[in-house]
Enzyme design. Structure first.
Site, mmCIF file in Angstrom:
data_model
loop_
_atom_site.group_PDB
_atom_site.id
_atom_site.type_symbol
_atom_site.label_atom_id
_atom_site.label_comp_id
_atom_site.label_asym_id
_atom_site.label_seq_id
_atom_site.Cartn_x
_atom_site.Cartn_y
_atom_site.Cartn_z
ATOM 1 N N ASN A 42 -25.889 -7.647 4.157
ATOM 2 C CA ASN A 42 -26.746 -8.084 3.067
ATOM 3 C C ASN A 42 -25.777 -8.299 2.079
ATOM 4 O O ASN A 42 -24.785 -7.575 1.624
ATOM 5 C CB ASN A 42 -27.823 -7.153 2.600
ATOM 6 C CG ASN A 42 -27.398 -5.663 2.582
ATOM 7 O OD1 ASN A 42 -26.489 -5.057 3.360
ATOM 8 N ND2 ASN A 42 -27.987 -4.886 1.805
ATOM 9 N N GLU A 44 -26.148 -8.316 -2.122
ATOM 10 C CA GLU A 44 -27.337 -8.308 -3.322
ATOM 11 C C GLU A 44 -26.395 -8.947 -4.610
ATOM 12 O O GLU A 44 -25.409 -9.191 -4.774
ATOM 13 C CB GLU A 44 -27.377 -6.832 -3.784
ATOM 14 C CG GLU A 44 -28.374 -6.099 -2.777
ATOM 15 C CD GLU A 44 -28.445 -4.719 -3.158
ATOM 16 O OE1 GLU A 44 -27.862 -4.133 -4.208
ATOM 17 O OE2 GLU A 44 -29.508 -4.077 -2.477
ATOM 18 N N CYS A 53 -30.543 -11.325 2.925
ATOM 19 C CA CYS A 53 -30.258 -10.228 4.061
ATOM 20 C C CYS A 53 -29.194 -10.553 5.023
ATOM 21 O O CYS A 53 -28.689 -11.797 5.313
ATOM 22 C CB CYS A 53 -31.550 -10.210 4.549
ATOM 23 S SG CYS A 53 -33.035 -9.813 3.427
ATOM 24 N N GLU A 55 -29.391 -10.417 8.302
ATOM 25 C CA GLU A 55 -29.906 -11.394 9.386
ATOM 26 C C GLU A 55 -29.759 -12.775 9.018
ATOM 27 O O GLU A 55 -29.305 -13.462 10.017
ATOM 28 C CB GLU A 55 -31.507 -11.090 9.761
ATOM 29 C CG GLU A 55 -31.776 -9.557 9.949
ATOM 30 C CD GLU A 55 -32.133 -8.695 8.708
ATOM 31 O OE1 GLU A 55 -31.432 -8.827 7.752
ATOM 32 O OE2 GLU A 55 -33.215 -7.972 8.940
ATOM 33 N N CYS A 86 -37.218 -8.218 7.279
ATOM 34 C CA CYS A 86 -38.234 -8.445 6.246
ATOM 35 C C CYS A 86 -38.985 -9.815 6.739
ATOM 36 O O CYS A 86 -38.439 -10.396 7.695
ATOM 37 C CB CYS A 86 -37.439 -8.585 4.828
ATOM 38 S SG CYS A 86 -36.903 -9.926 4.602
ATOM 39 N N CYS A 89 -36.857 -13.099 6.701
ATOM 40 C CA CYS A 89 -36.212 -12.884 7.746
ATOM 41 C C CYS A 89 -36.956 -13.473 9.058
ATOM 42 O O CYS A 89 -36.327 -13.993 9.985
ATOM 43 C CB CYS A 89 -35.214 -11.756 7.863
ATOM 44 S SG CYS A 89 -33.940 -11.426 6.799
#
Length: 131
Positions: A42, A44, A53, A55, A86, A89
């Site tokens: 990930n 940010e 993210c 994934e 999430c 994703c």
């Protein structure tokens, strides 16, 4: 590649996480049907909308190199419990197949697996766009 080997790649990818705001490190690794592995973490941003993210990072890396034949994706974090993909994703993963195996690991190294179809039933896919 075994699920355990793929999870080891996800654990390694987690180390590269850029998560200075949440301190929520996530790593992912995917395996294509042709046997190629891609990892992601990930990333940010101070403007949270720009965050990506783990994934999706792995998926975008694979697709950008011409590999869309995803067989399975391993996901891990520092949480005691399992970290599921999430909603965004899940939608991106389902773009490449409902049969993709999702492999999750908790902090103790225990593994659970699900199909993408189990995690996102009644999903919106290309079939919904065809007239």
């Amino acid at each position: 590649m075994t699920n355990e080997e793929l999870m080891e790649k996800a654990i390694g990818a987690k180390e590269f996480s850029h998560s200075p705001y949440s301190n929520f490190r996530v790593g992912a690794a995917l395996l294509t049907k042709s046997g190629k592995a891609y990892t992601g973490c990930n990333v940010e941003c101070a403007s949270y909308g720009g965050t990506n993210c783990a994934e999706r990072t792995a998926i975008f890396k694979a697709v950008s190199e011409g590999h869309k034949d995803i067989e399975k994706i391993a996901i891990t974090s520092d949480l005691d419990d399992y970290t599921f993909p999430c909603g965004i994703c899940r939608q991106v993963i389902v773009e490449f197949g409902l049969d993709i195996e999702i492999i999750l690991s908790n902090k103790d190294g225990k593994i659970k697996t699900f199909s993408m179809g189990e995690l996102l039933p009644h999903s919106f896919t290309e079939k919904d766009l065809k007239k």
